[in-house]
Design an enzyme around this catalytic site. Structure first.
Site, mmCIF file in Angstrom:
data_model
loop_
_atom_site.group_PDB
_atom_site.id
_atom_site.type_symbol
_atom_site.label_atom_id
_atom_site.label_comp_id
_atom_site.label_asym_id
_atom_site.label_seq_id
_atom_site.Cartn_x
_atom_site.Cartn_y
_atom_site.Cartn_z
ATOM 1 C CB THR A 33 -12.994 -9.389 -37.354
ATOM 2 O OG1 THR A 33 -12.423 -8.122 -37.038
ATOM 3 C CG2 THR A 33 -11.917 -10.322 -37.190
ATOM 4 C CD GLN A 249 -15.013 2.607 -37.890
ATOM 5 O OE1 GLN A 249 -14.401 2.544 -36.666
ATOM 6 N NE2 GLN A 249 -15.694 1.541 -38.349
ATOM 7 N NE ARG A 590 -14.569 3.378 -31.656
ATOM 8 C CZ ARG A 590 -14.736 2.350 -32.456
ATOM 9 N NH1 ARG A 590 -14.370 1.002 -32.340
ATOM 10 N NH2 ARG A 590 -15.530 2.369 -33.889
#
Length: 742
Positions: A33, A249, A590
């Site tokens: 991002t 992913q 995660r």
């Protein structure tokens, strides 16, 4: 801005490569991002690209809003950049160029899922299609046609030997004609109609290409074929297309995502520059080592290996529990002192596993959140099964009875149910009484035939409710109603519903074993009161499926249910196994600091306790040896003989033995406890003189209670406590939030 100092080497090289096609394979936690937003800022500030000429595609409105905010903070005129989801961008363009779309006006409606369901239901009725599996297949096939950018003729040619293909073609054409007649589009139509608009109208394509000269797509591994075809066509003029994704992913193949889009990109754009973001900013070295270990077993991927400059961290650990109850107890006990609850997550492949953890959280007053899903007793299939029990014990409960009239599907539609409700209201009697006396009502013959079967079912259930134990009756009810047989176990959502109901059966069994002489009314009351207590303020331990947790991160992550047929789910196709492995990779990545994986030697499923086989992923992760997996059955059977365990009643024995979790795989457990003991919840100081039958206690959720049984020789001081309303519960006084009262 000094972009070079704000980005790492690989990020910077991708940011400044602004002309032509660019593929960025961005590993988990690698700052994709950041790359996307700084690249847009770089285009504006360093390349003098007008902000309004940039189109950035994301996959969710939340992601789009976050990216907009970031861009506006670092780039002048950043608010002019078009950051959209595929669907919102296509909808906007379709309205702008509506005059070019045959059969549609500018004010077309976008149908919601409920609108679509109602339309399809009307068509099924018109075509006299009643089989639920055919209905589901037709719905799925329509989505496949549109997501794969096919025509109905192409689809029919491919599946021309399918038994229902002629009927499906007719259904599809009626469905599309109805949409056009209503000046409406479904979500997939937004994509297919926009593609046709720009593919068939060169002037429209030129107009859009003159406006947008730079393109970027986030989460590219989740695109389907029609989405790829759209962006490929839009960027065909300037070729200034950046795609960012991670093939490792790609976990949404079941809903149309095509991992091959990443590999096709380099074929369609042979001059594309490729960058790999391999530096992870999230996890410790030891966690990433395990992530790399498992994902390297996939063949369909670009070769990359995550690394980090973070600390080594603690070892990744594996714990094998005796049962699902033991597994949940272990997770609860291992909560790290000082770590906020919202920095902990319990991740699972199937949401059917959540019930035990939810109940344990409630028992020990630990705040928790079911992320991206319903809490166990709020799920539709669970409420419907419980509605059967309620309707049997409370004939006046119209809401419960109305819920199960057509569950499972028995051909009694909404119109018929409304008619029964109308008769009920007119005569001031319960709906159940109307059904039980249907012969006296003026109703269609076909409906009377169905009500006859429903009446016979309820008479049978009422006759047997007092003859069987609570659990025996529950399983009898499931058999007679054919609820479990109504699910298509090849369909993943149906399979999860099937497992959820099996978990509910286990809940009934556990309640009966803990609460001797309890009735179904007692159980229903316990469920209702416990569910009402089970609230949160948005902060707590996250309980989520791996799909729901994608994009999130936590200090400590537990991956539970690491067993064959659960994680991975029962699949033998190599492509499916690779997607399951990607799911495990997503779950692992995660975790920021601590990662713990658990499995259970046995689970109560399908109405009985069955031995569980350790997940192949535990072997690939190096947490168990191949020998351990292959010799598991023998070791398990020896363990049961040694401890005189009955596998169909393990929970009861487990409770009687004081809930001691340190018997199985003792060497692994000692290693784990030794390493983490300094961080575990501190045992409370207990006045042993007060632990006796009849002592009164207080629990912050359950209120006042009385100790009814003290487990002898219990290492955790396990006691059974009877609370008003919610029944008896086995709790460890070392960890439960219990206070003795006079």
């Amino acid at each position: 801005m000094d972009y070079k100092s704000l980005l790492n080497k690989e990020q910077y090289e991708a940011v400044v490569c602004t002309d032509g096609p660019v593929l960025v394979s961005a590993g988990a936690g690698s700052g994709k991002t950041r790359l996307l937003t700084y690249r847009i800022a770089y285009l504006i500030t360093e390349c003098n690209v007008p902000a309004q000429n940039i189109l950035a595609i994301t996959f969710t409105n939340k992601a789009a809003n976050e990216m907009k905010e970031r861009i506006q903070k670092i780039a002048p005129n950043g608010e002019l950049v078009n950051v959209s989801t595929f669907h919102s961008f296509c909808a906007r363009m379709l309205r702008a160029y509506s005059s070019f779309i045959p059969n549609y006006k500018e004010n077309f409606t976008i149908y919601s899922e409920n609108d679509i369901s109602k339309l399809m239901k009307d068509i099924f009725k018109q075509m006299n299609i009643t089989e639920e599996n055919i209905k589901d297949n037709f719905k799925h096939s329509i989505s496949v046609i549109k997501n794969d950018n096919m025509s109905i003729d192409e689809y029919v040619n491919i599946f021309k030997y399918d038994a229902n293909i002629v009927e499906f073609e007719r259904f599809y054409r009626i469905y599309q004609n109805e949409l056009i007649k209503n000046n409406a589009m479904d979500f997939d139509d937004l994509l297919i109609n926009f593609y046709n608009l720009i593919n068939l109208n060169k002037d429209v394509l030129d107009s859009i290409q003159n406006k947008y000269t730079y393109f970027s797509v986030d989460e590219f591994q989740d695109t389907n074929k029609i989405q790829y075809d759209i962006i490929k066509l839009l960027a065909s003029k300037t070729k200034n297309l950046l795609i960012v994704g991670d093939e490792d992913q790609s976990i949404y193949g079941w809903r149309g995502a095509n991992i091959d889009n990443i590999f096709n990109f380099t074929k369609d754009f042979p001059n594309a520059k490729i960058f790999k973001l391999e530096q992870n900013y999230r996890s410790t070295k030891k966690i990433l080592d395990r992530a790399n270990l498992i994902i390297k077993n996939n063949r369909n991927r670009l070769d990359k290996k995550l690394f980090t400059e973070n600390e080594d961290g603690t070892d990744v650990f594996y714990y094998q529990a005796m049962s699902e109850t033991d597994e949940a107890d272990f997770v609860i006990r291992m909560h790290e002192d000082g770590v906020p609850y919202n920095e902990m997550a319990i991740l699972m492949r199937l949401n059917a596993l959540s019930r035990t953890f939810e109940e344990k959280m409630l028992n020990y007053n630990i705040p928790h959140i079911m992320y991206n899903g319903f809490k166990f007793f709020e799920r539709a299939e669970i409420k419907s099964v419980l509605a059967y029990l309620t309707a049997i014990v409370n004939p006046s409960d119209d809401i419960s009875f109305a819920r199960i009239i057509n569950f499972p599907k028995r051909g009694i539609g909404e119109t018929s149910i409304e008619k029964l409700v109308e008769i009920s209201a007119k005569n001031h009697i319960p709906i159940k009484e109307v059904v039980m006396n249907y012969e006296n009502e003026i109703l269609p013959t076909a409906l009377k035939d169905k009500l006859k079967d429903l009446k016979e079912l309820f008479l049978d259930l009422q006759e047997n409710i007092d003859k069987l134990s609570m659990y025996e009756f529950f399983t009898y009810m499931l058999d007679k109603t054919k609820i479990l047989k109504s699910f298509d176990l090849e369909n993943e959502q149906d399979y999860e519903r099937f497992l959820n109901i099996n978990s509910l059966a286990n809940s009934v069994r556990e309640y009966e074993e803990t609460n001797l002489n309890a009735t179904i009314i007692d159980y229903l009351q316990s469920v209702t009161l416990s569910s009402a207590m089970d609230n949160d303020d948005g902060k707590g331990v996250v309980i989520a499926t791996v799909h729901g947790a994608k994009g999130l991160e936590f200090d400590t992550v537990y991956i539970v249910g690491c067993e064959e047929k659960i994680f991975p789910i029962s699949r033998e196709d190599s492509e499916d196994i690779e997607e399951e492995r990607r799911l495990m990779y997503v779950a692992i990545t995660r975790a920021k600091k601590n990662l713990i994986l658990t499995s259970s030697s046995s689970r109560f499923m399908y109405g009985k306790r069955e031995y569980s086989v350790k997940s192949r992923f535990l072997y690939e992760l190096g947490l168990v040896s191949d020998r351990q997996i292959n010799s598991g059955y023998k070791a398990y059977n020896n363990y049961n003989r040694y401890n005189n365990f009955d596998t169909n009643n393990m929970y009861n024995n487990y409770s009687k033995n004081g809930g001691n979790m340190n018997n199985l795989e003792s060497n692994q457990n000692k290693t784990f406890n030794y390493t983490f003991n300094k961080n575990t919840i501190e045992k409370k100081s207990i006045d042993f003189s007060k632990i006796k039958t009849g002592a009164k206690v207080s629990h912050p959720k359950f209120g006042l209670g009385v100790i009814t049984e003290v487990t002898p020789n219990s290492s955790n001081h396990c006691v059974k406590i009877k609370f008003d309303g919610v029944g008896e519960k086995m709790l460890s006084l070392d960890y439960a939030p219990i206070e003795f009262v006079d």
